[in-house]
Structures are given as structure tokens and as C-alpha cells.
Motif scaffolding. Sequence first.
Motif: not given
Length: 704
Positions: A253, A259, A266-267, A270
Motif C-alpha cells: 500500500e 505514487y 494510483k492502484g 499492489n
Amino acid sequence: MSLMGNYMPHGHCYLWRQDLLLLHIGSDLLIALCYFFIPCCLIYLTKKRNDLPSKWIFYLFAGFIFLCGITHVNQIITVWHGVYRYTGVFKLFTAIISLVTAFVLLKLMPRFLNLPNMDDIFKTIELEMFQVFNRIPIGLVSFSKDNVNFVNSYLKDVLGLKTNGEKDQKLFNYINDDYDDGSVATFEVEDKKYHFQVFKEKRNDETVLYFLDNSVLIESTGQVIENYKKHSLAISGVNDGFWQWNINTDQIEWDDKLYSLYQVEKGHVNDMKQFLDIVHPHDRYRIQRALKDHVEEKIPYDIEYRVFVADQYRWFRDRGIKLENESNLMLGTVSDITERKLAAIKLKKVLFASNDLFFDYNFTNDEVWMEGKSKTLDIDMQLIRRAFKSPWTLKLLCPESQRIIFSWWRDLIKSRDLQIQREEILCMKKNDRLIWLKCSLFLEKNEKGETINASGSLTDVTNIKQVQSHLEEKTRDLRKSNELLERFAFVASHDLQAPIRHIKQFVELLNVAVNEGSREDIDRSMNYIREATGQMRELVRGILEYSRIGMESVNLEKVNMNTLFEEVISLTKPLMDRADKIECDIDKDYYFLAIDRFKFKTLIQNIVDNSLKNKSISRKFHFLFTIEGSASEVIMKFKDNGNGLSEGMEGSIFNLFTKGRESRGSGIGLALCDQIAREHGGSIKAYNNDEFGCTFEIRLPKKT
């Protein structure tokens, strides 16, 4: 005596009846198996329970029981084989370990009897729990029907109850069995309200109520919120990104700043694999290795790596720590260090291109930083540390350089200036040769005058020093050549003109004698003219030989000095009388020397000729040639008992055209000797002996 023996098997006692055999053999077999299993259980117990006292007693019991099992096995064997002596030996072993076990058990029996029983242990635990409950800021009451079993001190203090353990009916004004688990209770005591969160627990006929003061909870929550605000403000003030990694699930995370630093959507990342995909391929293994070392070996995780950002690789510093109370969680921060890293790389390139060695020594923590041409100079961090901590141990430095280091120490101790700068030349020995170093030093002091840091650089200036030395030597030679040239011009204008003037005068006298027809005057004038011409020819020959010796290079070869001296003496024998005595005494270690044979032959011959020209008519001539050695030099001596040197001539006898007590020579021979000695890296001097004559002494380097 055989251990087995030859006895009747035990089966005969059973009359070999099958029912008896099965009964005894089956029973012994089952007992033996149980006796083998019980020791295994005891040993397993001691391995798993490290808290067991007197573990060795368990090992004794295990050995005793195991040997008992062996005896039952032997009982089965004796049914068919009469090995009673063998069985008896094992019974003896069993008896010995049984006695030891019984004795040890007897010794330990008082300790076992003093062990507390379970009721005492539970009472002790209950008492300790009550003491803990009395100290914690939580109200605790235990009651059943109309009887109060326990009230802790905190609740008594809040409600103003008795603290001597007596029953207080006032308690029932606040406490009853109507509270629900999780409800809120409000007590008003002496115009002061208390708000409690109530937690209820039922234990058979007993009810236990816990009262948590909400004011404490509210205050703690306020502190947490305040600390969170401060933490958030601190985070917003730095340009670092934060990450969290679950070691078990491999989930990652990132916060928004991380980021942004990586310029990743973003994302998009992971897990660890997706993160390593954006890292430079050469840095991926280092990251994995550093994480593994931190998780398994608790080595600090602090690493620098490259990430592909906006069509280029940027440098980042990543630091993290595994949480102690969370075995599967690791937190960390990331900083962009591209500018600093690029500056460091440029500096490293500059240092690599430089011929200098840069160093920095911190006196407080005894740390050394070093960068540059350390391998070329053969200098390591330990040497830099010793230069400031214990310079007297630096045996590789020349004495003058050691004195320079000690002068630094005087500056470190005495000076109170905040900053000291100095520049010195050091001389260091390396592989039997001298290395010249230029040292630039900057010393930093604190307000108390204590030296806290030393920075500087070392430059190998050996080639420069060699060039300077060569230039200085050439300058001295040029200066001496100019002096010789001036002296030559002066003397030549005098000594060469003198024979010419004589020739001119006697030519005029010869002309008069021819006109008068006087044969005697003609012969006398011709003899004078012939003598002046010979002097002029000898002078010109000496000048040519001096110039030729100076122009020719030195050709070193291994020469037998005894043979060379005998060659010179054989050439000068026609000039010697029968009574003259010439001796040679050469040390056996110096029979052979590396010299220029032709030039040294000229040197020896000129010195011998000079001694013969200046021998005394009042005593027999004696000449001694010796060669010996010292720690660093080869010493040649030419000693005679002639007339010796004129007063004040010791320093000028080797100058060009300088003549000694007798003026028959040209004044060039000894100048040639001085030049030949200097060409061999040595020197020559002359001095009068204590009684008669003089000594010419030549000193050459040991390498000769």
C-alpha cells in the motif's frame, strides 16, 4: 570365561509347553515394549519443556526403565539360549542405575515436598490479580445477592467508601444487578459527577462489574487526535512517500505522495512483483536481498535504487522497519535523491580523474572517509587514522616527514584557532624507493579549541620532485660550467698567450742571431722556441681531454680494481725510481666495482702522476692505494709521503688550471678527477697527512 556360557535353556523349565511359552514370552515382550516407549516419552517431555527443574532426574529414570526393558528381552532370549551370564551383566547395570536413581530421588525429595500445590498457586495468582486490579484506573466490584465479595481501591476512592475491608451499605446505592453490558452509569458523589462505561460478566452466582471512566477515555482520544494532527502536519512538510508491505500476503500500500514520486497511476502497484517491475533490473536483486536480511536477520533496511520515471531513471532512497508487534507488517519511507546522487557521481568522476587522494578524519567517532588514488599511493584508512592518533608508529615516513606530522600534533594541542590550514611535502618509503607527497590539510576546531575534524588531500609529486631535482642538478652543473668557462677564458688568455709571447721574443732573438751569424745564440733561441711550443701543445691536449671527458657518457661495467691499478702503475714505471714503493690494499668485498673503466683509469693515473711530480727528494717515495666501505659508501684513498699541498689549496686544488706546489703540470689533471668522481655520483677531496705528503679521498655510492 565365556560371557555367553553353555547352560540349559529356560524353555526346559516350561517343559516346552506351548501355553506356558506363549504366556511368559508374550508378557515379557509387552513389558519390554512399554519400558522402551516410556523413556522416549520422558526424553521428549524434557526436550519440549525447558522450564522443568532437575531435568537430569528424568534422564536417570529413562535409563533405569530402558535397562529394565532390556532384562525382559533377555528373559525371552534365555527361553531358547542359556545366556545367563550375559543376562546377569545387564541386571548388574540395571541395579547400578537403580541405586543411583534411588539415591538422587532421596536427595531431591525435600525439594519436591516443598513444591506448592495447585490451590496455593491459584490463591497466589488471585492475590496478585487483586493487587493489580487495585492499581489500575478501572472500577471493579464483585458481588452475589446481597453480599459484596470484592471492591478495588480505585472504585472505593471514587465513591468515598471505606478502605479497611468492612462492608459498606453505601455501595449498594450505586451498585446493583440491573446494569446491562455496555451501558453507561452516572454517579454523583459530593456534587461531582462520574460517567462510567459499564461491562458486566456473570460467573455462576457471582456478578462482576467493570467501570471504565469515560473522562480518561475522552482525554486519551483527544491526545491521539492531537498527535495524529501533528504527525500529519510533519508528513505534509517533507517530500517523502510512505509505504506498507504485508509480508505474508505480499500486498503493498502506497500513499498519494509515493505514487506522485514514482509517477505511477494510483492502484497500479499492489504487490512486490509489480513494484520490482518499475525498478532498474540491476537493482531488483539488491532490494530483495536487503528486505530478506531485514526480516530474517534484523539488518537495517536502508537502500538506494533507480526507478524508471518520465523516460529516465531517477534515484530513490528507501528506508523501512518491520513492526515488532506485527510479525507480518513492514513500514517505510521513500525519498528522491536524484540530484544528490548525480552530484555524487560527478564528484566521483572528478576524483577518479584526479591524481589526488582525498581524506576526512572525524576525531569524535574515529571515522575515516577516503576517496581517490589510494591504490597508487598504497595508503589505506588505517594509515590515515594512525597519522592523527599515533603518528610515532608511522615507520614508513622519513624522519623529516615524521617531524611534520608531529608539528600537526602541536597545532592540534596548542592552537585555539577555529580553523587551521597548512600545506607540507611528505616523504614516504615504498618498496625501497622514496615517494614524495604534497599534503594539504584543513583542521576544524570547535568553540572550546578542540579539534573535531581534519580534511585534506595527498598528491603524488614524486615525478615533479624528480624533475625539480634534475633541474637543480643541471642548474648547478650549468653554473659550474659557466664558472669553468669564465676561468678557462681567463686562464686561456693568460697561459696560452704566455708561450706565444715567448715564441715571438725568441723568434726576434733568433733573427738577430742569424744576422750576426752566432751559432750559439741560434741554438739557444731554437731550444726556447721548442720548449714554449711543447708547453702550448701540452696545454691544448689537456683542454681537449677535459672537454672530451665531460661530453662522453658514463659506461658502467664490472671492473677488477686491483687489475686496473696494476695497469696504471705499469704505465708510470718509466717515471719512477727503483727505490720508489707503491702498494695496493683493497678490501675483499670491493675487488669489483661498477664503474667506467676508461674514465677511472684516467682518474687513477692523474692522481699517481700528481704524486710522482710532487715527491720529496729528501726521502724515499711511498704510495698506498686502499679501498674500503662504510654503511652507505665506497671509500678510495690515495696516500703519498711527498711534499703535500700548499697552504690553502685543499679547497681549490680541483679547479681547472689550478697548479700545486710544483708548476710543471697544466692544472687540468685534478680537475678531470673531480669531474669523473661527480659523474659516478661521488665526490673527491684532498688533505695533508699528519707527517708527510697528502691523501686524495674519493667517496662513491654503495650501489657502485
